[in-house]
Structure formats: C-alpha cells, structure tokens
Design a protein around this motif. Structure first.
Motif, PDB file in Angstrom:
ATOM      1  N   ALA A  12     -43.841 -17.697  -2.004  1.00 11.56           N
ATOM      2  CA  ALA A  12     -42.707 -18.515  -1.567  1.00 11.56           C
ATOM      3  C   ALA A  12     -41.414 -18.083  -2.247  1.00 11.56           C
ATOM      4  N   ILE A  13     -41.500 -17.720  -3.511  1.00 11.55           N
ATOM      5  CA  ILE A  13     -40.303 -17.409  -4.291  1.00 11.55           C
ATOM      6  C   ILE A  13     -39.867 -15.956  -4.134  1.00 11.55           C
ATOM      7  N   THR A  14     -40.830 -15.027  -4.117  1.00 12.81           N
ATOM      8  CA  THR A  14     -40.478 -13.602  -4.102  1.00 12.81           C
ATOM      9  C   THR A  14     -40.801 -12.907  -2.790  1.00 12.81           C
ATOM     10  N   GLY A  15     -41.633 -13.536  -1.960  1.00 10.23           N
ATOM     11  CA  GLY A  15     -42.082 -12.888  -0.736  1.00 10.23           C
ATOM     12  C   GLY A  15     -43.313 -12.030  -0.955  1.00 10.23           C
ATOM     13  N   TYR A  16     -43.852 -12.032  -2.205  1.00 12.53           N
ATOM     14  CA  TYR A  16     -44.989 -11.200  -2.560  1.00 12.53           C
ATOM     15  C   TYR A  16     -45.939 -12.014  -3.442  1.00 12.53           C
ATOM     16  N   GLY A  17     -47.140 -12.289  -2.936  1.00 13.92           N
ATOM     17  CA  GLY A  17     -48.085 -13.150  -3.636  1.00 13.92           C
ATOM     18  C   GLY A  17     -48.639 -12.610  -4.929  1.00 13.92           C
ATOM     19  N   ALA A  18     -48.437 -11.323  -5.203  1.00 13.66           N
ATOM     20  CA  ALA A  18     -48.923 -10.733  -6.451  1.00 13.66           C
ATOM     21  C   ALA A  18     -47.769 -10.377  -7.391  1.00 13.66           C
ATOM     22  N   ALA A  19     -46.630 -11.020  -7.210  1.00 14.08           N
ATOM     23  CA  ALA A  19     -45.469 -10.747  -8.066  1.00 14.08           C
ATOM     24  C   ALA A  19     -45.808 -11.055  -9.528  1.00 14.08           C
TER      25      ALA A  19
ATOM     26  N   VAL B 231     -36.139 -16.980  -9.478  1.00  8.92           N
ATOM     27  CA  VAL B 231     -35.778 -18.371  -9.798  1.00  8.92           C
ATOM     28  C   VAL B 231     -34.349 -18.411 -10.331  1.00  8.92           C
ATOM     29  N   ALA B 232     -34.001 -17.465 -11.200  1.00  6.58           N
ATOM     30  CA  ALA B 232     -32.633 -17.408 -11.740  1.00  6.58           C
ATOM     31  C   ALA B 232     -31.620 -17.203 -10.615  1.00  6.58           C
ATOM     32  N   ARG B 233     -31.927 -16.324  -9.670  1.00  2.00           N
ATOM     33  CA  ARG B 233     -31.021 -16.091  -8.536  1.00  2.00           C
ATOM     34  C   ARG B 233     -30.875 -17.327  -7.670  1.00  2.00           C
TER      35      ARG B 233
ATOM     36  N   LEU C  27     -31.362 -20.435  -8.374  1.00  2.00           N
ATOM     37  CA  LEU C  27     -30.678 -21.539  -9.058  1.00  2.00           C
ATOM     38  C   LEU C  27     -29.325 -21.131  -9.640  1.00  2.00           C
ATOM     39  N   ARG C  28     -28.920 -19.871  -9.390  1.00  2.48           N
ATOM     40  CA  ARG C  28     -27.640 -19.361  -9.866  1.00  2.48           C
ATOM     41  C   ARG C  28     -27.495 -19.527 -11.389  1.00  2.48           C
ATOM     42  N   LEU C  29     -28.525 -19.088 -12.113  1.00  2.01           N
ATOM     43  CA  LEU C  29     -28.532 -19.160 -13.573  1.00  2.01           C
ATOM     44  C   LEU C  29     -28.014 -17.846 -14.150  1.00  2.01           C
ATOM     45  N   ASP C  30     -27.339 -17.911 -15.263  1.00  3.00           N
ATOM     46  CA  ASP C  30     -26.807 -16.713 -15.914  1.00  3.00           C
ATOM     47  C   ASP C  30     -27.885 -15.907 -16.633  1.00  3.00           C
ATOM     48  N   THR C  31     -28.960 -16.583 -17.042  1.00  5.76           N
ATOM     49  CA  THR C  31     -30.055 -15.914 -17.736  1.00  5.76           C
ATOM     50  C   THR C  31     -31.378 -16.318 -17.094  1.00  5.76           C
ATOM     51  N   LEU C  32     -32.409 -15.543 -17.378  1.00  6.64           N
ATOM     52  CA  LEU C  32     -33.731 -15.874 -16.857  1.00  6.64           C
ATOM     53  C   LEU C  32     -34.215 -17.173 -17.493  1.00  6.64           C
ATOM     54  N   PRO C  33     -34.840 -18.037 -16.710  1.00  8.63           N
ATOM     55  CA  PRO C  33     -35.357 -19.282 -17.290  1.00  8.63           C
ATOM     56  C   PRO C  33     -36.527 -18.973 -18.224  1.00  8.63           C
ATOM     57  N   ARG C  34     -36.527 -19.577 -19.381  1.00  6.31           N
ATOM     58  CA  ARG C  34     -37.565 -19.372 -20.386  1.00  6.31           C
ATOM     59  C   ARG C  34     -37.934 -20.702 -21.005  1.00  6.31           C
TER      60      ARG C  34
END
Length: 186
Positions: A115-122, A131-133, A135-142
């Motif tokens: 659902a998120i990447t278009g690839y089930g083995a991401a 997710v960062a893209r 949600l328009r986040l400046d950094t990767l969520p951690r």
C-alpha cells in the motif's frame, strides 16, 4: 463536506510497541498527528509488561481520540517467544479499541508495504522513505517500529478505513497494491 479520518496505527511488541497517528483527508492527503513507541522493561513480569503497553495505548486513545485502530497482523516468525509477545500486545490493542467502541482492523506487513510503496517486499528504509514523503516530513520517521505504525495507519485509511473513507483517485502505488490483491484472490 467529508471530514478527515484519524487512524491510530499500532506495530505491536512487548519491549517496543510502535504507535503512529495520522489524519487522512478525503483527497488521500495525510498529516502526522503523533509518532512514538510505548515501552516496557524486558525484565518485568509479563503481566506488568502488558499493563505498561495498555497504559501507553490507553493514554494515546484518550489524548488523540482516533476514529479507528489499525494493528499489524501477527504472522509466523522464527522466534516463538517473540511472536507470543507480539500476539499478546496485539490482543491488548484490540481489546482497548473494543472497550472504546472503535473499529479495529488487522493488516499484514506485506499488505502495508504494498500500500505504501507499491511493492510488498519493500525493506524498512523504503517504507520509512515513502512515509516521510506522504506525510511531508523533513526526516525519516524513527524508530522503525513507529514508522511501521504510521505505515499501518496510512494503509488502513487508503484501503477504505471506516468513518470517512478517502474518495480521491488511487495513487500508482495504491493501484499496484489493489491489482495485486485482486490477482491473489483469483
């Protein structure tokens, strides 16, 4: 006018239970509400650890008032001890949703990745990046547990959720995921 859907995503675990809350608008745009981890001490008795997870999740439910809860579906893992703890934390999350009268849904890791990447083995990094893209986040969520929880929440909302389902056309990743699901049912 349709309102946003607030989804609490939960990546269950006893030591680290990832939590992420997003608001998703009818046009499928999303905004970060909360990102975090509910922790319990590995040395504590199991009942204390489950109570700690419950306290943390209950606090989030009260503070943020989500419309729906999305939980990662427990699947077979190599480590039986880990899968049991994950299943127990998942049960706590589902129980708390039921106590509040909230709909709850389970999603597999493969379903969420698709659902998120278009690839089930991401891999985790690909999921965090998308997710960062989204949600328009400046950094990767951690940490990764919390990023996975955000991905769960987004997956659920885009899948149709409950309450207010998004109505905008599907993104390319969502189309690929929907097509893969349809093919798997044949």
């Amino acid at each position: 006018m349709a309102s946003t859907l607030r989804v609490l995503g939960i990546d269950p675990g006893l030591t680290r239970c990832g939590v992420g809350i997003v608001d998703v608008a009818p046009d499928r745009s999303a905004a970060l509400v909360h990102l975090g981890v509910v922790r319990s001490a590995p040395g504590d008795p199991i009942e204390g650890r489950l109570a700690a997870v419950a306290r943390g999740l209950r606090s989030l439910l009260e503070e943020h008032e989500p419309h729906v809860v999305a939980v990662e579906r427990v699947f077979a893992q190599q480590n039986r001890h880990t899968v049991i703890g994950t299943a127990q934390a998942s049960g706590v999350a589902l129980l708390l949703a039921a106590e509040r009268g909230l709909p709850a849904a389970l999603h597999t890791p493969t379903e969420v990745k698709a659902a998120i990447t278009g690839y089930g083995a991401a891999d985790k990094r690909q999921v965090q990046t998308m997710v960062a893209r989204i949600l328009r986040l400046d950094t990767l969520p951690r940490p990764a547990d919390a990023a996975d929880a955000l991905a769960l929440a987004l997956c659920h909302a885009w899948r149709g959720g409950t309450a207010t389902a998004p109505t905008a056309p599907l993104t390319p990743a969502q189309r690929a995921w929907t097509d893969a699901e349809r093919a798997a049912r044949r």
